[in-house]
Scaffold this motif. Structure first.
Motif, mmCIF file in Angstrom:
data_model
loop_
_atom_site.group_PDB
_atom_site.id
_atom_site.type_symbol
_atom_site.label_atom_id
_atom_site.label_comp_id
_atom_site.label_asym_id
_atom_site.label_seq_id
_atom_site.Cartn_x
_atom_site.Cartn_y
_atom_site.Cartn_z
ATOM 1 N N ARG A 99 33.384 54.596 95.436
ATOM 2 C CA ARG A 99 33.605 55.589 94.369
ATOM 3 C C ARG A 99 34.395 54.990 93.204
ATOM 4 O O ARG A 99 34.144 55.316 92.047
ATOM 5 C CB ARG A 99 34.295 56.829 94.923
ATOM 6 N N GLN A 144 37.457 53.435 103.237
ATOM 7 C CA GLN A 144 37.538 54.665 104.021
ATOM 8 C C GLN A 144 36.946 55.825 103.230
ATOM 9 O O GLN A 144 37.320 56.046 102.077
ATOM 10 C CB GLN A 144 38.987 54.953 104.379
ATOM 11 N N HIS A 145 36.015 56.532 103.831
ATOM 12 C CA HIS A 145 35.316 57.655 103.184
ATOM 13 C C HIS A 145 34.674 57.221 101.866
ATOM 14 O O HIS A 145 34.631 57.990 100.904
ATOM 15 C CB HIS A 145 36.255 58.837 102.963
ATOM 16 N N ASP A 146 34.198 55.974 101.812
ATOM 17 C CA ASP A 146 33.537 55.392 100.628
ATOM 18 C C ASP A 146 34.439 55.358 99.385
ATOM 19 O O ASP A 146 33.956 55.333 98.251
ATOM 20 C CB ASP A 146 32.239 56.128 100.298
ATOM 21 N N SER A 147 35.745 55.305 99.597
ATOM 22 C CA SER A 147 36.679 55.339 98.461
ATOM 23 C C SER A 147 36.531 54.138 97.541
ATOM 24 O O SER A 147 36.634 54.276 96.309
ATOM 25 C CB SER A 147 38.123 55.448 98.948
#
Length: 99
Positions: free
Chosen positions: A32, A26-29
């Motif tokens: 990251r 989710q949201h590139d978590s």
């Protein structure tokens, strides 16, 4: 005397968009988290491809993490932050996930 660092450019093919979305998180978590674990490796996700470039050893380990996570997601399991961190830790410690 200068130390020369070997640079690698690698690619991981992700089987489909659903697995890619799970890999990124989710949201590139998840992406990251992987980038933070391997700061000398640049990671770019496009479509169903993940390109990695950077210092050889770090880039190879990052590719191993991504391959492991793709395998997990491809088997229908979800990838939360804890699972991603565990896979990163196992790769850093040289441990392979049981089949």
């Amino acid at each position: 005397m200068s130390l020369e660092t070997s640079i690698l450019d690698l690619e991981v093919q992700v089987p489909d968009e659903g697995v890619m979305l799970e890999l990124l998180g989710q949201h590139d978590s998840n992406l990251r988290r992987i980038e933070a674990a391997f700061p000398s490796t640049r990671i770019v996700a496009r479509g169903t491809h993940v390109r990695l470039s950077g210092e050889s050893e770090s880039t190879q380990r990052a590719r191993t993490v991504i391959r492991e996570l793709v395998e997990i997601a491809g088997s229908g399991q979800s990838l939360d932050g804890d699972r991603v961190q565990r896979v990163i830790a196992m790769v850093e410690d040289g441990v392979q996930r049981p089949s």
